[in-house]
Design an enzyme around this catalytic site. Structure first.
Site, PDB file in Angstrom:
ATOM      1  N   HIS A  65      -9.578   6.207   1.705  1.00 12.32           N
ATOM      2  CA  HIS A  65     -11.081   5.626   1.786  1.00 12.32           C
ATOM      3  C   HIS A  65     -11.273   5.133   3.304  1.00 12.32           C
ATOM      4  CE1 HIS A  65      -8.525   2.331   0.622  1.00 12.32           C
ATOM      5  NE2 HIS A  65      -9.283   1.694   1.722  1.00 12.32           N
ATOM      6  N   ARG A 117      -0.416   4.154  -2.357  1.00 16.01           N
ATOM      7  CA  ARG A 117      -1.455   3.868  -3.574  1.00 16.01           C
ATOM      8  C   ARG A 117      -2.806   3.684  -2.960  1.00 16.01           C
ATOM      9  NH1 ARG A 117      -3.833  -1.291  -3.384  1.00 16.01           N
ATOM     10  NH2 ARG A 117      -2.558  -2.795  -2.518  1.00 16.01           N
ATOM     11  N   SER A 118      -3.154   3.254  -1.599  1.00 15.57           N
ATOM     12  CA  SER A 118      -4.203   2.934  -1.066  1.00 15.57           C
ATOM     13  C   SER A 118      -4.220   3.194   0.392  1.00 15.57           C
ATOM     14  CB  SER A 118      -4.755   1.606  -1.396  1.00 15.57           C
ATOM     15  OG  SER A 118      -6.037   1.011  -0.872  1.00 15.57           O
ATOM     16  N   CYS A 119      -5.144   3.706   0.985  1.00 17.20           N
ATOM     17  CA  CYS A 119      -5.139   3.865   2.446  1.00 17.20           C
ATOM     18  C   CYS A 119      -6.519   3.602   3.181  1.00 17.20           C
ATOM     19  CB  CYS A 119      -4.803   5.217   2.965  1.00 17.20           C
ATOM     20  SG  CYS A 119      -4.462   5.126   4.789  1.00 17.20           S
ATOM     21  N   ASP A 120      -6.632   2.843   3.972  1.00 17.59           N
ATOM     22  CA  ASP A 120      -7.727   2.499   4.892  1.00 17.59           C
ATOM     23  C   ASP A 120      -7.600   3.588   5.950  1.00 17.59           C
ATOM     24  OD1 ASP A 120      -9.347   1.746   7.059  1.00 17.59           O
ATOM     25  OD2 ASP A 120      -8.995  -0.535   6.856  1.00 17.59           O
ATOM     26  N   CYS A 128       0.776  -1.346   0.062  1.00 17.03           N
ATOM     27  CA  CYS A 128      -0.063  -0.042  -0.062  1.00 17.03           C
ATOM     28  C   CYS A 128       0.973   1.115   0.167  1.00 17.03           C
ATOM     29  CB  CYS A 128      -0.905  -0.045   1.078  1.00 17.03           C
ATOM     30  SG  CYS A 128      -2.208  -1.280   0.996  1.00 17.03           S
ATOM     31  N   ASN A 161       0.717   4.511   8.979  1.00 14.59           N
ATOM     32  CA  ASN A 161       1.399   4.907   7.992  1.00 14.59           C
ATOM     33  C   ASN A 161       1.928   6.149   8.518  1.00 14.59           C
ATOM     34  OD1 ASN A 161      -1.274   3.772   6.010  1.00 14.59           O
ATOM     35  ND2 ASN A 161       0.804   2.595   6.345  1.00 14.59           N
TER      36      ASN A 161
END
EC number: 2.1.1.45
Length: 283
Positions: A221, A180-183, A160, A191
């Site tokens: 998101h 690229r993507s993060c909860d 990620c 992070n």
């Protein structure tokens, strides 16, 4: 802390519902988020509107630095963050590349320390960066990347936060990290801590001063089963001032990080926080 809360509110207000195929859940999603952490003045970006388990985040970072590929090794450092992806990810459990219980495959730190080249040898990306920065060298390509599409099928999860670029201005070290993507309710907490700590550690072991760390997120998101807790609980709380991160000054080399460093060599002082919030985790 404010920039974290602003991002959460932005997702609630402006996010678009997207169906995630991997988890079979919907997410409220925004594109592009830029966060900045002041490592120079030790403004540790830990979440204060809920209790944050910062030790697990740093333990995971140490595992990446060491190139670990097994969830058991991460547990020994002090984090269970890879247990689910190594042992409960249905696609990975069916993958013939999986070696057995706790195996993560060629993910994150494996790529950073043991990138396979065209002639069958291995490239130690992190080792090269540390060697250059220790000599005051910035070749404009001091890049540590875990993003290796040719080996995605050999790991339990695509990275990620996939790339870290180090930049040296005089004797001040900067970091730009790409994700690229993060909860956001769950992952961003880890992070932020890792980006901050990575710059602090790299500056310390290369003999440079830490500057700012820039954290760039593409897809940010909140999962549908996290919305209510974020909107009605966490965003209603007032944040506390940023605490400080203390790192053992005896840590002076990459070898130190690879061999004897433990969580006992880190401490967070002045950390005030609200009660913990148990957000659902999507494997």
């Amino acid at each position: 802390m404010k920039q974290y809360l602003d991002l959460c509110q932005r997702i609630i207000d402006e996010g678009v519902w997207i169906e995630n195929q991997r988890t079979n859940k919907r997410c409220l999603t925004v594109i592009n988020a830029d966060l900045v952490y002041d490592v120079r003045n030790n403004q540790f970006p830990i979440i204060t509107t809920r209790k944050s388990f910062w030790k697990a985040a740093i333990a995971e970072l140490l595992g990446y630095i060491r190139g670990y590929d097994n969830a058991a090794d991460f547990r020994a450092l002090g984090t269970k963050s890879w247990d689910a992806n190594a042992n409960e990810n249905e696609a990975w459990l069916k993958n013939p590349a999986r070696k057995g219980l706790d195996d993560m495959g060629r993910v994150y730190g494996v790529q950073g320390r043991h990138w396979k080249t065209h002639d069958g040898t291995e490239l130690d990306q992190l080792g090269k960066i540390v060697a250059n920065l220790s000599k005051g060298i910035d070749d404009r390509g001091e890049i540590l990347t875990f993003h290796n599409p040719g080996e995605f099928n050999l790991g339990c999860l695509r990275p990620c936060m996939h790339t870290h670029t180090f930049s040296l201005l005089g004797d001040t070290l900067y970091l730009t990290s790409y994700q690229r993507s993060c909860d956001v309710p769950l992952g961003l907490n880890f992070n932020q801590i890792q980006v901050f700590t990575l710059l602090a550690l790299m500056a310390q072991i290369t003999g440079n001063k830490p500057g700012l760390a820039y954290h760039k997120i593409v897809n940010a998101h909140i999962y549908e089963d996290q919305i209510e807790l974020m909107r009605d609980v966490q965003l209603k709380r007032k944040p506390y001032p940023s605490p400080k991160l203390e790192i053992n000054p005896d840590i002076k080399s990459l070898k130190d990080l690879e061999t004897w460093v433990t969580l006992d060599d880190f401490n967070v002082t002045g950390y005030q926080h609200h009660d913990a919030i148990k957000y659902p985790f999507s494997v």
